[in-house]
Structure formats: structure tokens, C-alpha cells
Scaffold this motif. Structure first.
Motif, PDB file in Angstrom:
ATOM      1  N   MET A 165       0.846  -1.193   0.000  1.00 49.56           N
ATOM      2  CA  MET A 165       0.000   0.000   0.000  1.00 49.56           C
ATOM      3  C   MET A 165       0.882   1.244   0.000  1.00 49.56           C
ATOM      4  N   SER A 166       0.445   2.312  -0.646  1.00 49.50           N
ATOM      5  CA  SER A 166       1.209   3.543  -0.633  1.00 49.50           C
ATOM      6  C   SER A 166       1.118   4.161   0.757  1.00 49.50           C
ATOM      7  N   ALA A 167       1.759   5.356   0.929  1.00 50.65           N
ATOM      8  CA  ALA A 167       1.689   6.025   2.234  1.00 50.65           C
ATOM      9  C   ALA A 167       0.239   6.102   2.674  1.00 50.65           C
ATOM     10  N   GLY A 168      -0.023   5.817   3.969  1.00 52.58           N
ATOM     11  CA  GLY A 168      -1.398   5.803   4.462  1.00 52.58           C
ATOM     12  C   GLY A 168      -2.130   7.084   4.077  1.00 52.58           C
ATOM     13  N   HIS A 169      -3.420   6.941   3.762  1.00 51.92           N
ATOM     14  CA  HIS A 169      -4.179   8.122   3.325  1.00 51.92           C
ATOM     15  C   HIS A 169      -4.165   9.207   4.384  1.00 51.92           C
ATOM     16  N   ALA A 170      -4.218   8.794   5.662  1.00 54.54           N
ATOM     17  CA  ALA A 170      -4.284   9.790   6.729  1.00 54.54           C
ATOM     18  C   ALA A 170      -2.956  10.494   6.951  1.00 54.54           C
ATOM     19  N   GLN A 171      -1.850   9.828   6.570  1.00 59.59           N
ATOM     20  CA  GLN A 171      -0.533  10.406   6.869  1.00 59.59           C
ATOM     21  C   GLN A 171      -0.011  11.297   5.744  1.00 59.59           C
ATOM     22  N   ARG A 172      -0.721  11.326   4.626  1.00 63.97           N
ATOM     23  CA  ARG A 172      -0.163  12.035   3.483  1.00 63.97           C
ATOM     24  C   ARG A 172      -0.067  13.534   3.704  1.00 63.97           C
ATOM     25  N   ASP A 173       1.060  14.090   3.234  1.00 62.27           N
ATOM     26  CA  ASP A 173       1.173  15.546   3.223  1.00 62.27           C
ATOM     27  C   ASP A 173       0.460  16.049   1.983  1.00 62.27           C
ATOM     28  N   HIS A 174      -0.123  17.212   2.113  1.00 55.37           N
ATOM     29  CA  HIS A 174      -0.762  17.796   0.942  1.00 55.37           C
ATOM     30  C   HIS A 174       0.118  18.906   0.398  1.00 55.37           C
ATOM     31  N   ALA A 175       0.124  19.020  -0.931  1.00 53.23           N
ATOM     32  CA  ALA A 175       0.839  20.132  -1.545  1.00 53.23           C
ATOM     33  C   ALA A 175       0.158  21.421  -1.100  1.00 53.23           C
ATOM     34  N   GLN A 176       0.868  22.535  -1.259  1.00 50.04           N
ATOM     35  CA  GLN A 176       0.253  23.812  -0.880  1.00 50.04           C
ATOM     36  C   GLN A 176      -1.053  24.027  -1.643  1.00 50.04           C
ATOM     37  N   TRP A 177      -0.964  23.884  -2.974  1.00 49.73           N
ATOM     38  CA  TRP A 177      -2.196  23.907  -3.778  1.00 49.73           C
ATOM     39  C   TRP A 177      -2.520  22.453  -4.058  1.00 49.73           C
ATOM     40  N   SER A 178      -3.377  21.914  -3.224  1.00 50.23           N
ATOM     41  CA  SER A 178      -3.704  20.503  -3.347  1.00 50.23           C
ATOM     42  C   SER A 178      -4.901  20.343  -4.282  1.00 50.23           C
ATOM     43  N   ALA A 179      -4.812  19.357  -5.161  1.00 52.02           N
ATOM     44  CA  ALA A 179      -5.911  19.141  -6.111  1.00 52.02           C
ATOM     45  C   ALA A 179      -7.238  18.981  -5.381  1.00 52.02           C
ATOM     46  N   SER A 180      -7.209  18.319  -4.234  1.00 50.64           N
ATOM     47  CA  SER A 180      -8.461  18.055  -3.519  1.00 50.64           C
ATOM     48  C   SER A 180      -9.091  19.339  -2.988  1.00 50.64           C
ATOM     49  N   GLY A 214     -14.326   9.289   4.823  1.00 51.58           N
ATOM     50  CA  GLY A 214     -13.895   9.206   3.426  1.00 51.58           C
ATOM     51  C   GLY A 214     -12.466   8.693   3.307  1.00 51.58           C
ATOM     52  N   THR A 215     -11.606   9.151   4.198  1.00 48.46           N
ATOM     53  CA  THR A 215     -10.209   8.694   4.183  1.00 48.46           C
ATOM     54  C   THR A 215     -10.145   7.185   4.412  1.00 48.46           C
ATOM     55  N   ALA A 216     -10.920   6.721   5.389  1.00 47.51           N
ATOM     56  CA  ALA A 216     -10.921   5.282   5.691  1.00 47.51           C
ATOM     57  C   ALA A 216     -11.452   4.485   4.498  1.00 47.51           C
ATOM     58  N   CYS A 217     -12.475   5.015   3.851  1.00 50.13           N
ATOM     59  CA  CYS A 217     -13.066   4.325   2.695  1.00 50.13           C
ATOM     60  C   CYS A 217     -12.039   4.226   1.556  1.00 50.13           C
ATOM     61  N   HIS A 218     -11.249   5.282   1.382  1.00 53.29           N
ATOM     62  CA  HIS A 218     -10.190   5.244   0.367  1.00 53.29           C
ATOM     63  C   HIS A 218      -9.135   4.200   0.728  1.00 53.29           C
ATOM     64  N   GLU A 219      -8.833   4.104   2.008  1.00 53.05           N
ATOM     65  CA  GLU A 219      -7.813   3.144   2.451  1.00 53.05           C
ATOM     66  C   GLU A 219      -8.269   1.709   2.137  1.00 53.05           C
ATOM     67  N   VAL A 220      -9.534   1.439   2.436  1.00 57.62           N
ATOM     68  CA  VAL A 220     -10.089   0.107   2.155  1.00 57.62           C
ATOM     69  C   VAL A 220     -10.052  -0.164   0.646  1.00 57.62           C
TER      70      VAL A 220
END
Ligand code: SF4
Length: 423
Positions: free
Chosen positions: A1-16, A47-53
Motif C-alpha cells: 500500500m502507498s503512504a497511508g491516506h491519513a498520513q499524506r502531506d498535501h501540496a500547498q495547492w492541493s488538487a483536492s 472518506g479517508t478510511a473508505c479510500h484506504e479500504v
């Protein structure tokens, strides 16, 4: 699995956050300074947990239902995977598997990207849930899972999804791409086009749109550079706020909704308008006399006020968890879904077989039915055979009014971690 969804750093201008940063140029500057950039609502944590699953299932060929009953720790919440989350993830997993012809088409899961190639004024990027290259059609598709049910997300003109598409195109310069498709999968929010909807456009449209994106970024950069001063020595914060802060629907997911002066002013003034018109005259409280246009305006105001109230609630809960006393309010344990204890399955099956219960009444093959279903099937006299094999976990806390609950108060997290020093 990639870096956990909850632990990810976001870019300054994050797409989300594209839609919000675009609509409110000062949002990026404010969130970078109010220290609430990492705030997380429970809905966002879900939502983060759902993405992780979903990611785990796509990478390892598992079924989302295998996650039911497990907990996922996000930044601020501990979320239990339930049937609804598993069903949501399953819709998305099924779509990705079919669209990618079960891995035969080039597919990237959780593809991280940066927008350096378009020379943005600050770090910009994000992580696309899934990118699929339909090679026979010269079509690149980005698929975005939305776990929410409160706000319906459109595929048409979706700034977040377009930013993912731009990142995917830039990440894959060797692909022959003529068209781009963005697909939103949102199983929990009813939509006239169903839970899955898409927009397809020519890649040159995406390039044209990039010009608009860069203009929005530059305005946000100006707001950041001139934060609080409006760019002049005698400029005040109020002038800056008036120029760069623009409250609206996009405030819903803003990390500084609890500290934003513009949202507070807008919410309060709109709340007053429920009772007085703009000239200060008392409004008659007769809902039946409202015109459709007035109804629409009031509902719009209600959304903004609700956004602000949500931010106040989240702030109050965080303060209470940190040990601050909120007058007349207390923390109570949030009760999770009852589940079988680890390793209890064999004992439960043995008890059900001893009670000569038909298999279908205690199993939903290959899994056990829920503790409540099995107890009901066993009946009141035999239910005690399985009672000790299940637990009702607590999953975090809620802040509730003391005079509206009979539940026992619980200690804030801060008191559990540190000894409280009495005066
Ligand atoms: S709360 Fe709304 S107005 Fe305030 S910074 Fe955030 S998006 Fe802008």
C-alpha cells in the motif's frame, strides 16, 4: 500500500482543495496561518478510511467486506469499517476493475503527481485515486471516489478532477492522449445520472483550462504575499479579507472555517436576515407566505450558517478533548457497532450447532451473522451462550449538552495522556 491516506502531506495547492482555493483566493493564506490546516471532520475521516479500504482491495484483490469490523486510524479519528463503507468501496472497486479490464489496461492506483511542469507559483499537486489508460481509444481516465452523502459532486467542470487529469497527463508524457475522461464514483449520494458519472473532453480543452487554473493560483499567491495588509503599508486586515476571502458553499471543507472572519460575518448577517430584512424591519415568521425565490435564498443562507456551526462544533470538540471545559457540555463515549471478539468464531459456531440452529440463521456464508442477529436466532434462553463472545467498542467521543444526556462523562484525551495537576 502507498503512504497511508491519513498520513499524506498535501501540496500547498492541493488538487483536492482546488475548488475552494479557486473560489476563495485568501483561503490558502489563511489556512497556512491559523494553524488549523490539519483539522479533520469525522465525515472527512470516514472518506479517508473508505479510500484506504478501496486501495487495499484494488492492490491485493481483496473484497471490501473483509474489512468490516476493523478500525482505521485517521489524523483525528478512529473509524470502524461497516457495511456501508464496504458497499461504497465495492462500487468503486468494481468500476475500476471493469474499466481497467481487470488489470489488462495500464492502471495507476493512488498516483501522486506534481504540477511543476506548468510552473505554478507554489507547490501544487495531489494524488489521483485511479488513472486508467484506454490505449485503443487514446483516452486517459481519472476515477475519483467520493465517500460523502451530503454534497453531491458533479463530474461536469469538476476542478478537482480536472486537476487530477492534468497531473495524470503531465505524469505520463509518453502516452498518446487525445481525450481525457473524469469519472466520479459517489455511491452514497443520490444523483439523477446514478452513482457513477463522467465528463469527457479533448486534451486541448484541458490545456486551455490550465490557463484559468494558473490565473487562480496567481491570485492566491498574491493573497498569500500580501496577507493581512492588502499589499499596502496602511492596508488593514479587513481590507485584505474583503478583497480575498469569499464565503460560499466551498467553505464546507475549509480548514479555517472555525477562524475565518469573513465566514463568521457572513453567517451572522445571514442569520439576522432570518428575522429582520436588510432595513431592520422584523420579518413575519410565516413560512407559507414565502415565495419560491425567498425560500431558495433562505436555504442558501442556511447552508452557510450550517458550515460555520459545523466549524464551531468541531472546534468545541477539539478543545474539550484537549482538556478545556466547555460550559454545560461534556464528552461521552461514542459507541461503535457490536462485533465478535477476535478468535470467537469457533466457539460461536459450536454454541449454535449445540442449539441446533439452522446454518442460515447464524451464518451469512462465509461469515458469522452479527451478534445481535445470532442472539435473536438463539432466543432469550440460549442467547447467553454467545454473550461473552462479543464486545461493543467505543470509537472516540462526542460532545453533548449535559442536560440532554444520561450517558456518563468520559475523560478528555489530554487527561488520559497526562496526569492532571490539582491546585
Ligand atoms: S471559510 Fe470560506 S471564506 Fe473563509 S477562508 Fe475558508 S473558504 Fe474562504
Amino acid at each position: 500500500m502507498s503512504a497511508g491516506h491519513a498520513q499524506r502531506d498535501h501540496a500547498q495547492w492541493s488538487a483536492s482543495a482546488s475548488a475552494r482555493l479557486w473560489a476563495c483566493a485568501g483561503s490558502l493564506a489563511l489556512s497556512g496561518r491559523t494553524g488549523q490546516a490539519d483539522s479533520e471532520s469525522e465525515a472527512a475521516a470516514w472518506g479517508t478510511a473508505c479510500h484506504e479500504v478501496s486501495e487495499d482491495c484494488l492492490r491485493h484483490g481483496r473484497k471490501p467486506e473483509e474489512w468490516i469490523g476493523r478500525f482505521i486510524q485517521t489524523k483525528r479519528h478512529r473509524i470502524e469499517v461497516d457495511e456501508e463503507m464496504a458497499e461504497t468501496a465495492q462500487v468503486y472497486v468494481d468500476y475500476v476493475m471493469e474499466a481497467g479490464v481487470f488489470g489488462l489496461k495500464p492502471t495507476w492506483i493512488e498516483e501522486r503527481f506534481k504540477l511543476d511542469a506548468i510552473n505554478p507559483p507554489f507547490e501544487a499537486g495531489g494524488t489521483a485515486d485511479t488513472v486508467i489508460y484506454h490505449d485503443g481509444e487514446q483516452l486517459l481516465e481519472v476515477v475519483d471516489l467520493k465517500g460523502g452523502r451530503g454534497i453531491v459532486v458533479e463530474a461536469l467542470g469538476n476542478k478537482q478532477a480536472r486537476t487530477y487529469a492534468l497531473g495524470a497527463v503531465l505524469n505520463n508524457p509518453g502516452l498518446d492522449i487525445q481525450e481525457v475522461k473524469v469519472t466520479i464514483v459517489q455511491p452514497r449520494a443520490p444523483h439523477r445520472d446514478g452513482p457513477i458519472r463522467s465528463e469527457t473532453f479533448h486534451v486541448t480543452d484541458l490545456i486551455d483550462w490550465t490557463t484559468e487554473l494558473l490565473a487562480a493560483m496567481r491570485l492566491a499567491k498574491l493573497a498569500d504575499d500580501t496577507y493581512g495588509s492588502n499589499g499596502s503599508e496602511d492596508g488593514s486586515f479587513d481590507e485584505w479579507a474583503e478583497r480575498f476571502l469569499h464565503p460560499g458553499d466551498h467553505c464546507t471543507f475549509c480548514p479555517c472555517a472555525g477562524s475565518c472572519p469573513a465566514l463568521a460575518v457572513a453567517a451572522k448577517s445571514k442569520a439576522l436576515l432570518f428575522f429582520k430584512d436588510e432595513s431592520g424591519v422584523e420579518q413575519e415568521n410565516t413560512v407559507g407566505k414565502l415565495t419560491p425565490a425567498e425560500v431558495a435564498e433562505i436555504l442558501d443562507r442556511a447552508d452557510m450558517i450550517q458550515n460555520w456551526l459545523n466549524a464551531v462544533r468541531a472546534h468545541a470538540h477539539a478543545e474539550a478533548e484537549a482538556g478545556v471545559e466547555i460550559p454545560n457540555y461534556q464528552l461521552v463515549a461514542k459507541v461503535g457497532r457490536e462485533r465478535w471478539n477476535d478468535g470467537a468464531e469457533a466457539d460461536v459456531i459450536a454454541a449454535c450447532e449445540w442449539a441446533e440452529l439452522p446454518l442460515s440463521e447464524y451464518q451469512n456464508a462465509p461469515k458469522l451473522r452479527t451478534p445481535k442477529q445470532v442472539r435473536k436466532a438463539l432466543g432469550p434462553d440460549l442467547a447467553k451462550l454467545v454473550e461473552r463472545h462479543s464486545t461493543v467498542p467505543t470509537a472516540g467521543t462526542s460532545l453533548v449538552r449535559q442536560d440532554k444526556t444520561v450517558r456518563t462523562p468520559v475523560q478528555p484525551k489530554a487527561h488520559l495522556l497526562f496526569d492532571v495537576i490539582d491546585d
